[in-house]
Scaffold this active site. Structure first.
Site, PDB file in Angstrom:
ATOM      1  N   GLY A  46       0.809  -1.170  -0.101  1.00  0.00           N
ATOM      2  CA  GLY A  46       0.102   0.067   0.123  1.00  0.00           C
ATOM      3  C   GLY A  46       0.960   1.214   0.056  1.00  0.00           C
ATOM      4  N   GLN A  51       3.379   9.985   0.618  1.00  0.00           N
ATOM      5  CA  GLN A  51       4.476   9.160   0.657  1.00  0.00           C
ATOM      6  C   GLN A  51       5.509   9.526  -0.509  1.00  0.00           C
ATOM      7  OE1 GLN A  51       2.402   5.160   1.878  1.00  0.00           O
ATOM      8  NE2 GLN A  51       4.453   5.343   2.921  1.00  0.00           N
ATOM      9  N   CYS A  94       6.013  -0.020   6.931  1.00  0.00           N
ATOM     10  CA  CYS A  94       5.451   1.065   6.285  1.00  0.00           C
ATOM     11  C   CYS A  94       6.690   1.405   5.381  1.00  0.00           C
ATOM     12  CB  CYS A  94       5.209   2.220   7.210  1.00  0.00           C
ATOM     13  SG  CYS A  94       4.686   3.759   6.383  1.00  0.00           S
ATOM     14  N   LEU A  95       6.494   1.681   4.184  1.00  0.00           N
ATOM     15  CA  LEU A  95       7.609   2.167   3.245  1.00  0.00           C
ATOM     16  C   LEU A  95       8.257   3.339   3.751  1.00  0.00           C
ATOM     17  CD1 LEU A  95       6.072   1.331  -0.230  1.00  0.00           C
ATOM     18  CD2 LEU A  95       7.533  -0.036   1.271  1.00  0.00           C
ATOM     19  N   HIS A 136      -4.411   1.916   7.814  1.00  0.00           N
ATOM     20  CA  HIS A 136      -2.773   2.349   7.947  1.00  0.00           C
ATOM     21  C   HIS A 136      -2.863   3.525   6.870  1.00  0.00           C
ATOM     22  CE1 HIS A 136       1.726   1.645   7.970  1.00  0.00           C
ATOM     23  NE2 HIS A 136       1.488   2.188   6.719  1.00  0.00           N
ATOM     24  N   GLU A 137      -3.379   3.146   5.605  1.00  0.00           N
ATOM     25  CA  GLU A 137      -2.869   4.266   4.486  1.00  0.00           C
ATOM     26  C   GLU A 137      -3.850   5.544   4.811  1.00  0.00           C
ATOM     27  OE1 GLU A 137      -0.434   3.993   2.764  1.00  0.00           O
ATOM     28  OE2 GLU A 137      -0.352   1.716   3.125  1.00  0.00           O
ATOM     29  N   HIS A 140      -2.149   7.717   6.959  1.00  0.00           N
ATOM     30  CA  HIS A 140      -1.130   8.527   6.108  1.00  0.00           C
ATOM     31  C   HIS A 140      -1.767  10.074   5.615  1.00  0.00           C
ATOM     32  CE1 HIS A 140       2.416   6.329   5.948  1.00  0.00           C
ATOM     33  NE2 HIS A 140       1.921   5.165   5.672  1.00  0.00           N
TER      34      HIS A 140
HETATM   35 NI    NI Z   1       2.554   3.506   5.600  1.00  0.00          NI
END
Ligand code: NI
Length: 170
Positions: A46, A51, A94-95, A136-137, A140
């Protein structure tokens, strides 16, 4: 399509609240295509637009297994209309916080509305990994990272580790 650099903590941009999208047009689809390619390259399941430094309420996701055919999904202006009282604990990553994983508890099921890749309004229910990932997304979009839900000590350690990691990579 292009792979864009992914911002990592403690980049202050990640704390920004993203703005709603006005229209799902070709320019936005170009952004979503880039986000998807960036996510696959990372690799991750995701990615939120913030991001890659774009403060718009856009999420891409693909929960297909490694041996399965790709199942890209796009969420524009997502909103939750319901969350279950029942909770579910999952080890998240998380990226933007590479190599850090920790258990986070969230509602086990949610109902949401959003616009898809074609700008059509969709309403659906999510559970399991889909519910974890979309929450989670969504965080963000509000400038919230999963490590913000951990203790201050764990969060500080995570940020320090990522800082070292990105410094060593540079
Ligand atoms: Ni994330």
């Amino acid at each position: 399509m292009a792979i864009r650099p992914i911002l990592t903590v403690p980049d202050p941009f990640l704390k920004q609240v993203s703005k709603p999208v006005d229209a799902v047009d070709d320019e936005l689809r170009g952004l979503m295509d880039d986000m998807l390619e960036t996510m696959y390259d990372a690799p991750g399941i995701g990615l939120a637009a913030i991001q890659i430094g774009v403060p718009l309420r856009v999420i891409v996701m693909d929960l297909a297994g490694q041996d399965e055919e790709r199942q890209p999904r796009f969420f524009v202006n997502p909103e939750f209309t319901w969350k279950s009282d029942e909770l579910f604990k999952y080890e998240e990553g998380c990226l933007s916080v590479p190599e850090i994983y920790d258990e986070i508890e969230r509602p086990a099921r949610v109902r949401l509305t959003y616009l898809n890749y074609d700008g059509e309004r969709v309403e659906e229910e999510a559970e399991g990994l889909f519910a974890v990932c979309i929450q989670h997304e969504y965080d963000h979009l509000e400038g919230v990272l999963f490590i913000d839900k951990l203790s201050r000590l764990k969060r500080d350690r995570a940020v320090a580790k990522v800082k070292k990691l990105t410094r060593d990579a540079a």
